[in-house]
Design a protein around this motif. Structure first.
Motif, PDB file in Angstrom:
ATOM      1  N   ALA A 131      36.230  55.676  51.814  1.00 14.74           N
ATOM      2  CA  ALA A 131      36.762  54.526  52.538  1.00 14.74           C
ATOM      3  C   ALA A 131      36.651  53.309  51.638  1.00 14.74           C
ATOM      4  O   ALA A 131      35.979  53.338  50.602  1.00 14.74           O
ATOM      5  N   PRO A 133      36.617  48.751  52.035  1.00 15.73           N
ATOM      6  CA  PRO A 133      36.684  47.605  52.952  1.00 15.73           C
ATOM      7  C   PRO A 133      38.105  47.056  53.043  1.00 15.73           C
ATOM      8  O   PRO A 133      38.812  46.959  52.038  1.00 15.73           O
ATOM      9  N   ASN A 154      25.919  56.834  56.794  1.00 12.20           N
ATOM     10  CA  ASN A 154      27.227  56.836  56.123  1.00 12.20           C
ATOM     11  C   ASN A 154      27.997  58.130  56.381  1.00 12.20           C
ATOM     12  O   ASN A 154      28.657  58.677  55.500  1.00 12.20           O
ATOM     13  N   LEU A 179      36.752  49.288  57.810  1.00  7.77           N
ATOM     14  CA  LEU A 179      36.916  50.212  56.695  1.00  7.77           C
ATOM     15  C   LEU A 179      38.215  50.989  56.823  1.00  7.77           C
ATOM     16  O   LEU A 179      38.512  51.562  57.881  1.00  7.77           O
ATOM     17  N   HIS A 181      40.295  54.235  55.707  1.00  8.75           N
ATOM     18  CA  HIS A 181      40.054  55.585  55.203  1.00  8.75           C
ATOM     19  C   HIS A 181      41.024  55.908  54.073  1.00  8.75           C
ATOM     20  O   HIS A 181      42.214  55.615  54.157  1.00  8.75           O
ATOM     21  N   THR A 225      31.801  54.668  50.471  1.00  9.35           N
ATOM     22  CA  THR A 225      32.591  53.440  50.525  1.00  9.35           C
ATOM     23  C   THR A 225      32.753  52.886  49.116  1.00  9.35           C
ATOM     24  O   THR A 225      31.780  52.493  48.480  1.00  9.35           O
TER      25      THR A 225
END
Length: 249
Positions: A131, A133, A154, A179, A181, A225
């Motif tokens: 993912a 931001p 997470n 977030l 994907h 992330t």
């Protein structure tokens, strides 16, 4: 840290609705699926395999000496096609398999390595994905942008085309980072074998997101992330022209 052993499988079919014959679209003298495979070969993967139902795609792979397996034309999802590859190759249950989409000719090899590493590091999870931001506020409400919410470990709680989490009080002092994907996955081979026996889940059918089938059935998905989004893939003719310009320098 030792990089885990893994292989990359690239599902590719000619039946794209928005951009017909997309995997064979020419990018700088090579078909797009070959560009994707060459990117994957720059990762730490032990092997890269294209999985297709098209003899034309298989012929293109043969020309460029890219390993290719001809699979059933009846697979409803790319995951089902990758599961057939795992079966054909008789992969051991703990083998890590990374799914790289066939329309990602600019995918960074480091991203492929990272999704494999994430699954290797999370032994209780059957799947890993990534993912990033969201920095463009319009993407938060865009149904074409899939959002994910994570737990404190997470791992994915849910994926949705809707705005999740929904901020009830926009004036709240609590900062929320939404977030987005990214559609790259790593699986354990035993999950792939089990996946083919799972019935489609109601949330999966409502959202048209196949990863929800895994969550619905109790499988855990580890999410890394990344700090920034990779270059976008190819969905439209405009995307194809953009990629052609980038690779032309």
């Amino acid at each position: 840290m030792k990089t885990p052993d893994f292989l990359v499988v690239i599902p590719a079919r000619l039946g794209s609705t928005r951009l017909p014959r997309k995997p064979l679209a020419d990018i700088g003298g090579k078909p797009m699926v070959i560009r994707v495979a060459e990117r994957a070969q720059q990762s730490n993967a032990q092997s890269v395999v294209v999985a297709t139902d098209s003899p034309e795609i298989q012929a293109a792979c043969d020309e460029y000496r890219i390993e290719c397996l001809l699979t059933s034309a009846d697979h409803p999802t790319g995951t089902d096609r990758i599961a057939e590859v795992a079966q054909l190759l008789k992969l051991p249950a703990d083998t890590l398999v990374v799914n790289v989409q066939g329309d990602e000719p600019l995918i960074p090899p480091e991203l492929i390595n990272q999704v494999a590493q994430t699954l290797a590091d999370n032994t209780a999870c059957a799947i890993s994905t990534m993912a990033v931001p969201i920095v463009d506020a319009t993407e938060v409400t865009n149904p074409n942008v899939v959002k994910v919410v994570l737990n404190r470990s997470n791992e994915a709680l849910y994926f949705s085309r809707a705005t999740i989490p929904f901020v009830r009080d926009p004036d709240s002092k609590q900062a929320i980072t939404h977030l987005r994907h990214l559609g790259i996955y790593a699986y354990r081979a035993d999950f792939l074998e089990a996946y083919t026996r799972l019935e489609p889940a109601p949330p999966e059918q409502a959202e048209a997101l196949e990863q929800l089938r895994a969550l619905w059935n109790g499988y855990r998905i580890a999410v890394h992330t990344a700090s920034e989004a990779p270059p976008a893939g190819v969905d439209t003719a405009e995307d194809l022209e953009r990629v052609r310009r980038i690779l032309a320098g």
